[in-house]
Every structure is written in structure tokens, then in C-alpha cells.
Scaffold this motif. Structure first.
Motif, PDB file in Angstrom:
ATOM      1  N   THR A  29       0.802  -1.228   0.000  1.00 19.19           N
ATOM      2  CA  THR A  29       0.000   0.000   0.000  1.00 19.19           C
ATOM      3  C   THR A  29       0.827   1.266   0.000  1.00 19.19           C
ATOM      4  OG1 THR A  29      -0.201  -0.244   2.372  1.00 19.19           O
ATOM      5  CG2 THR A  29      -2.040  -1.029   1.033  1.00 19.19           C
ATOM      6  N   TYR A  32       0.321   2.714  -3.250  1.00 20.61           N
ATOM      7  CA  TYR A  32      -1.055   2.874  -3.702  1.00 20.61           C
ATOM      8  C   TYR A  32      -1.706   4.127  -3.127  1.00 20.61           C
ATOM      9  CZ  TYR A  32      -1.122  -2.102  -5.064  1.00 20.61           C
ATOM     10  OH  TYR A  32      -0.875  -3.316  -5.636  1.00 20.61           O
ATOM     11  N   THR A  52      -2.838  10.117  -2.189  1.00 22.43           N
ATOM     12  CA  THR A  52      -2.010   9.380  -3.133  1.00 22.43           C
ATOM     13  C   THR A  52      -0.786   8.813  -2.426  1.00 22.43           C
ATOM     14  OG1 THR A  52      -0.655  11.297  -3.726  1.00 22.43           O
ATOM     15  CG2 THR A  52      -2.717  10.992  -4.946  1.00 22.43           C
ATOM     16  N   SER A  53      -0.050   8.001  -3.145  1.00 19.62           N
ATOM     17  CA  SER A  53       1.161   7.428  -2.563  1.00 19.62           C
ATOM     18  C   SER A  53       2.176   8.516  -2.220  1.00 19.62           C
ATOM     19  CB  SER A  53       1.774   6.413  -3.527  1.00 19.62           C
ATOM     20  OG  SER A  53       2.026   7.021  -4.791  1.00 19.62           O
ATOM     21  N   SER A  98      -8.883   1.031  -2.303  1.00 16.07           N
ATOM     22  CA  SER A  98      -7.775   1.454  -3.158  1.00 16.07           C
ATOM     23  C   SER A  98      -8.020   1.018  -4.594  1.00 16.07           C
ATOM     24  CB  SER A  98      -6.457   0.863  -2.661  1.00 16.07           C
ATOM     25  OG  SER A  98      -5.394   1.218  -3.527  1.00 16.07           O
ATOM     26  N   THR A  99      -7.537   1.839  -5.513  1.00 18.49           N
ATOM     27  CA  THR A  99      -7.590   1.473  -6.923  1.00 18.49           C
ATOM     28  C   THR A  99      -6.508   0.434  -7.259  1.00 18.49           C
ATOM     29  OG1 THR A  99      -6.082   3.279  -7.453  1.00 18.49           O
ATOM     30  CG2 THR A  99      -8.441   3.740  -7.620  1.00 18.49           C
ATOM     31  N   GLY A 100      -5.582   0.257  -6.327  1.00 24.56           N
ATOM     32  CA  GLY A 100      -4.470  -0.648  -6.613  1.00 24.56           C
ATOM     33  C   GLY A 100      -3.421   0.002  -7.483  1.00 24.56           C
ATOM     34  N   SER A 101      -3.410   1.339  -7.470  1.00 27.77           N
ATOM     35  CA  SER A 101      -2.420   2.087  -8.244  1.00 27.77           C
ATOM     36  C   SER A 101      -2.131   3.400  -7.520  1.00 27.77           C
ATOM     37  CB  SER A 101      -2.950   2.355  -9.651  1.00 27.77           C
ATOM     38  OG  SER A 101      -4.020   3.278  -9.610  1.00 27.77           O
ATOM     39  N   PHE A 102      -1.361   4.248  -8.145  1.00 27.31           N
ATOM     40  CA  PHE A 102      -0.969   5.491  -7.495  1.00 27.31           C
ATOM     41  C   PHE A 102      -2.040   6.574  -7.603  1.00 27.31           C
ATOM     42  CE2 PHE A 102      -0.359   7.937 -11.326  1.00 27.31           C
ATOM     43  CZ  PHE A 102      -0.079   6.974 -12.278  1.00 27.31           C
TER      44      PHE A 102
END
Length: 124
Positions: A29, A32, A52-53, A98-102
Motif C-alpha cells: 500500500t 497505492y 495518493t502514494s 484502493s484502486t491498486g495504483s498510485f
């Protein structure tokens, strides 16, 4: 399977505060974007805030501004939602996702990972 564990919900009086926590289980995470959603009884799930990350914060409704803040602790894989000046209409189940991305999104359809949620009840 739920990838996040939320905690910190409960009963609070109007005007009070709560701090919700979201703990990741096995996801990376720190890379992510993590969002908080909420769903009140009889209503659709809606985005609250996202981080965001890199630490950029997005807020999805004017009614949250000045009352809700989001923060993250990547070392411990935790994301917190601090809620102040709570109102009756803030009562809902709050979810971490989470979208599983940044990148952030306030749309539940974009979320790939979810937690089970934690119930917040604002009542006198």
C-alpha cells in the motif's frame, strides 16, 4: 477476501470527533492511493477523501472541508481519517479502499480493494 481492516468507529455525539484507521494486510500500500468511502443507510456509497502514494490529498465534497483530514503512515501501512465537528448526517459505514495504483478516485467502481468497513453513528 478483504485487503484492509478498518477500526475506530463508534457512537459519538454531534460536534464530537473520531479517528478512523485503515490497516493494510498484505498489499504494497505504500505505492497505492488509499481512499475512504462511506455509505449511509439507504444511500449509495460515496467517496470522502483520498491520499495518493506521494501524499497528495483529494477531498470529494465541500461538506468535508475543514472537518475531515486524511493522513498516511507508509512505514506501518496505516491510513487515518480524522473527523471533527461530526454531524448526524455523517452517520454511515466507512470503508477503506484502493484502486491498486498510485491514482485516486472518488468512484467506488474504480476501487479494486476494499475493507469490511467500520460503523460511525453520530447521535445525541
Amino acid at each position: 477476501q478483504f485487503e484492509f481492516v478498518e477500526s475506530g468507529g463508534g457512537l459519538v455525539q454531534p460536534g464530537g470527533s473520531l479517528r478512523l484507521s485503515c490497516a493494510a494486510t498484505e498489499l504494497p500500500t505504500d505505492a497505492y492511493a488509499i481512499a475512504w468511502f462511506r455509505q449511509a443507510s439507504g444511500k449509495e456509497r460515496e467517496g470522502v477523501l483520498c491520499i495518493t502514494s506521494g501524499g497528495e490529498r483529494l477531498i470529494y465534497k465541500d461538506s468535508y472541508k475543514g472537518r475531515f483530514t486524511i493522513s498516511r503512515d507508509n512505514a506501518n501501512k496505516l491510513v487515518a481519517l480524522q473527523m471533527n465537528s461530526l454531524k448526524n448526517e455523517d452517520s454511515a459505514i466507512y470503508y477503506c479502499a484502493s484502486t491498486g495504483s498510485f491514482w485516486c478516485s472518488g468512484q467506488s467502481r474504480d476501487m479494486r480493494y476494499w475493507g469490511k468497513g467500520t460503523l460511525v453513528t453520530v447521535s445525541s
